[in-house]
Design a protein around this motif. Structure first.
Motif, PDB file in Angstrom:
ATOM      1  N   ALA A  72     -40.254  -1.293  53.898  1.00  0.00           N
ATOM      2  CA  ALA A  72     -41.153  -1.841  54.910  1.00  0.00           C
ATOM      3  C   ALA A  72     -42.052  -2.893  54.265  1.00  0.00           C
ATOM      4  CB  ALA A  72     -41.979  -0.728  55.554  1.00  0.00           C
ATOM      5  N   ILE A  73     -42.955  -3.459  55.059  1.00  0.00           N
ATOM      6  CA  ILE A  73     -43.829  -4.537  54.583  1.00  0.00           C
ATOM      7  C   ILE A  73     -45.285  -4.081  54.652  1.00  0.00           C
ATOM      8  CG2 ILE A  73     -44.475  -6.955  54.792  1.00  0.00           C
ATOM      9  CD1 ILE A  73     -41.503  -6.651  54.377  1.00  0.00           C
ATOM     10  N   TYR A  74     -45.969  -4.082  53.509  1.00  0.00           N
ATOM     11  CA  TYR A  74     -47.416  -3.871  53.467  1.00  0.00           C
ATOM     12  C   TYR A  74     -48.099  -5.215  53.729  1.00  0.00           C
ATOM     13  CZ  TYR A  74     -46.524   0.565  50.980  1.00  0.00           C
ATOM     14  OH  TYR A  74     -46.101   1.816  50.628  1.00  0.00           O
ATOM     15  N   TYR A  75     -49.220  -5.186  54.461  1.00  0.00           N
ATOM     16  CA  TYR A  75     -49.980  -6.428  54.660  1.00  0.00           C
ATOM     17  C   TYR A  75     -51.477  -6.136  54.563  1.00  0.00           C
ATOM     18  CZ  TYR A  75     -50.455  -4.816  59.544  1.00  0.00           C
ATOM     19  OH  TYR A  75     -50.729  -4.082  60.683  1.00  0.00           O
ATOM     20  N   ASN A  76     -52.197  -7.073  53.964  1.00  0.00           N
ATOM     21  CA  ASN A  76     -53.632  -6.945  53.723  1.00  0.00           C
ATOM     22  C   ASN A  76     -54.388  -7.473  54.948  1.00  0.00           C
ATOM     23  OD1 ASN A  76     -56.364  -7.621  52.896  1.00  0.00           O
ATOM     24  ND2 ASN A  76     -55.694  -7.292  50.789  1.00  0.00           N
ATOM     25  N   LYS A  77     -55.015  -6.586  55.694  1.00  0.00           N
ATOM     26  CA  LYS A  77     -55.684  -6.986  56.928  1.00  0.00           C
ATOM     27  C   LYS A  77     -56.847  -7.932  56.675  1.00  0.00           C
ATOM     28  CE  LYS A  77     -54.454  -2.896  59.671  1.00  0.00           C
ATOM     29  NZ  LYS A  77     -54.975  -1.759  60.474  1.00  0.00           N
ATOM     30  N   ASP A  78     -57.568  -7.735  55.581  1.00  0.00           N
ATOM     31  CA  ASP A  78     -58.703  -8.619  55.290  1.00  0.00           C
ATOM     32  C   ASP A  78     -58.240 -10.049  55.053  1.00  0.00           C
ATOM     33  OD1 ASP A  78     -60.505  -6.540  55.525  1.00  0.00           O
ATOM     34  OD2 ASP A  78     -60.532  -6.093  53.371  1.00  0.00           O
ATOM     35  N   LEU A  79     -57.150 -10.227  54.323  1.00  0.00           N
ATOM     36  CA  LEU A  79     -56.645 -11.573  54.058  1.00  0.00           C
ATOM     37  C   LEU A  79     -56.102 -12.210  55.328  1.00  0.00           C
ATOM     38  CD1 LEU A  79     -54.890 -11.134  50.585  1.00  0.00           C
ATOM     39  CD2 LEU A  79     -57.259 -11.752  51.100  1.00  0.00           C
ATOM     40  N   PHE A  80     -55.479 -11.415  56.189  1.00  0.00           N
ATOM     41  CA  PHE A  80     -55.027 -11.931  57.482  1.00  0.00           C
ATOM     42  C   PHE A  80     -56.216 -12.369  58.323  1.00  0.00           C
ATOM     43  CE2 PHE A  80     -50.928 -10.424  56.404  1.00  0.00           C
ATOM     44  CZ  PHE A  80     -50.015 -10.825  57.373  1.00  0.00           C
ATOM     45  N   ASP A  81     -57.255 -11.533  58.345  1.00  0.00           N
ATOM     46  CA  ASP A  81     -58.439 -11.852  59.139  1.00  0.00           C
ATOM     47  C   ASP A  81     -59.113 -13.128  58.637  1.00  0.00           C
ATOM     48  OD1 ASP A  81     -57.986  -9.573  60.610  1.00  0.00           O
ATOM     49  OD2 ASP A  81     -59.483  -8.357  59.548  1.00  0.00           O
ATOM     50  N   SER A  82     -59.210 -13.294  57.335  1.00  0.00           N
ATOM     51  CA  SER A  82     -59.850 -14.480  56.758  1.00  0.00           C
ATOM     52  C   SER A  82     -59.106 -15.756  57.130  1.00  0.00           C
ATOM     53  CB  SER A  82     -59.915 -14.357  55.229  1.00  0.00           C
ATOM     54  OG  SER A  82     -60.757 -13.289  54.849  1.00  0.00           O
ATOM     55  N   ALA A  83     -57.793 -15.643  57.241  1.00  0.00           N
ATOM     56  CA  ALA A  83     -56.973 -16.810  57.572  1.00  0.00           C
ATOM     57  C   ALA A  83     -56.809 -16.988  59.078  1.00  0.00           C
ATOM     58  CB  ALA A  83     -55.606 -16.682  56.912  1.00  0.00           C
ATOM     59  N   GLY A  84     -57.311 -16.042  59.862  1.00  0.00           N
ATOM     60  CA  GLY A  84     -57.169 -16.117  61.313  1.00  0.00           C
ATOM     61  C   GLY A  84     -55.734 -15.943  61.776  1.00  0.00           C
ATOM     62  N   VAL A  85     -54.968 -15.148  61.051  1.00  0.00           N
ATOM     63  CA  VAL A  85     -53.553 -14.920  61.361  1.00  0.00           C
ATOM     64  C   VAL A  85     -53.397 -13.540  61.999  1.00  0.00           C
ATOM     65  CG1 VAL A  85     -51.229 -14.712  60.409  1.00  0.00           C
ATOM     66  CG2 VAL A  85     -52.812 -16.404  59.465  1.00  0.00           C
TER      67      VAL A  85
END
Length: 438
Positions: A160-173
């Protein structure tokens, strides 16, 4: 950590050895209930494992619980953390292997083809059998060769794929959803790659290295494969247009800079790039989940992306088999059944269990992180090593050389992937056939 465990799960034991007996199937079936052996005579059951430390302690804890209800049984857990495969091969060649031994997923077919594993199907269907509906069938299938079961699962992981929510939020993605595609994965990785003064400070993702198991979900999504379903040939599969397109896309992602190169990864001294927030996404198995939770990371897990041909995951697996020359197969089966059911409640405290009651009791099916790996069981497609015992050391090695060319630091943008795959398939097929004839 993940790579070490995967290597342990796939030992790559391709040495040729001679067995005292070949592919034996017991004609008798144990009639006792699980946890109770059918004889009053003192019985010693040997268990072979590569695990030490906490893994060994768990196995000894399960053994102690079984022995408490079976005073006529002594269970000896033989831990060999180093050179387990070599020792096991030597024991089998000498006719003195443990009655039950642990097996990595890449070696199930090899051991079975050389007659080291007892056919478990008569036991599973007998009076002291199992309710097959209590297991995730796709995980059980790793031990199923030509319609018969030769191993039972100890634990497993999907991809599966782990994703960093903070980095997504910072980029607005937006966070990825379970129905995303590999093209969307690539687009998100580009948005989350940050370069300052010509130097990358954050990559959108980590990508698989020279490991065919990790790249399979992408190949399958493109409609490709690297071996025939029958396991007899790689020609027309490893070198197919679909597999070529998948690896061309993989090469494009590597060259685009959305993931660190092998040189850049080495410069970071092998640290967990996801944990250190150097990458925003990380495709891998279940293994680092607890460490991310313990570190307080704000992360999510989502199924692997799909493509025009569907959405596929793969599986990493450790199991147990019964030695075909064991003198106490009924007793060994009774304990293997216990390991596969009641014992799973202990294993499920630390790993994913294919025994549904244990998985549910441990909360794995509803866990916001682990639950994704459990749901991904439905996406599993069998891996090449299970389909042909000679694959790893022949065609698989040639295919991994192609992956090494792609993920390496040289020749970026100048690779003829179609030619590389043509050569790998041709040479790998010849080597695979030669090894199978021996």
């Amino acid at each position: 950590m993940g790579d070490k465990i995967k290597k342990a799960l796939a030992l790559g034991l391709v040495s040729v050895f001679t067995l005292g007996a070949c592919n034996q199937t017991s004609e008798t079936e144990s009639s006792g209930e699980v946890g109770t052996t059918s004889t009053d005579e003192k019985v010693t059951i040997r268990i072979g494992t590569w695990e030490g430390g906490d893994g060994q302690k768990m196995q000894e804890e399960i053994a102690a619980a079984y022995m408490a209800d079976n005073s006529n049984v002594e269970i000896i857990v033989e831990s060999v953390p180093d050179n387990y495969g070599t020792k096991l091969l030597t024991q089998i060649a000498g006719g003195d292997a443990p009655d039950i031994f642990q097996i990595g997923d890449g070696d199930v077919s090899m051991f079975q083809s050389r007659g080291a594993l007892e056919n478990l199907t008569p036991y599973m269907e007998g009076d002291n059998g199992l309710n097959m509906d209590d297991f995730f069938g796709e995980v059980l299938e790793v031990g199923n060769i030509d319609g018969n079961y030769y191993t039972m699962p100890k634990d497993y992981s999907t991809f599966a794929i782990y994703y960093n929510k903070d980095l997504f939020d910072s980029a607005g993605v937006d966070y990825p959803t379970s129905d995303w595609t590999w093209e969307e994965f690539y687009d998100i990785a580009q948005q989350l790659t940050i370069t300052e003064d010509g130097e990358t400070t954050q990559w959108g993702t980590r990508l698989p290295g020279a490991s065919n198991r990790d790249i399979l979900p992408l190949i399958y999504a493109y409609g490709g494969d690297i071996i025939a379903p029958e396991g007899d040939t790689v020609l027309g599969y490893m070198d197919s247009d679909e597999t070529t397109q998948a690896l061309t896309f993989f090469d494009e992602m590597i060259r685009s800079g959305v993931a660190p190169t092998s040189t850049q990864t080495e410069a970071l001294q092998g640290s967990d790039l996801f944990l250190s927030e150097k990458v925003a996404m990380s495709p891998t198995g279940i293994w680092p989940t607890q460490s991310y939770i313990d570190e307080g990371m704000n992360f999510g897990v989502v199924e692997v992306p799909g493509g025009d041909s569907g959405q596929f995951s793969t599986i990493y697996y450790a199991g147990y088999g019964i030695y075909s020359s064991s003198d106490i197969k009924d007793e060994a089966w009774d304990y293997l059944k216990y390991l596969s059911t009641e014992g799973q409640k202990t294993f499920a405290e630390h790993a994913l269990s294919a025994y549904v009651p244990a998985a549910e009791e441990a909360g794995q099916t509803e866990d916001p992180y682990r639950g994704v790996f459990v749901k991904s069981v439905d996406l599993i497609k069998m891996f090449p090593e299970r389909l042909n015992p000679a694959f790893n050391s022949t065609a698989g090695a040639r295919f991994n050389e192609v992956l090494s060319e792609i993920v390496g630091t040289g020749n970026k943008g100048n690779l003829d992937i179609a030619e590389l795959l043509d050569n790998a398939a041709e040479n790998g097929q010849s080597e695979m056939e030669t090894e199978m004839e021996q």
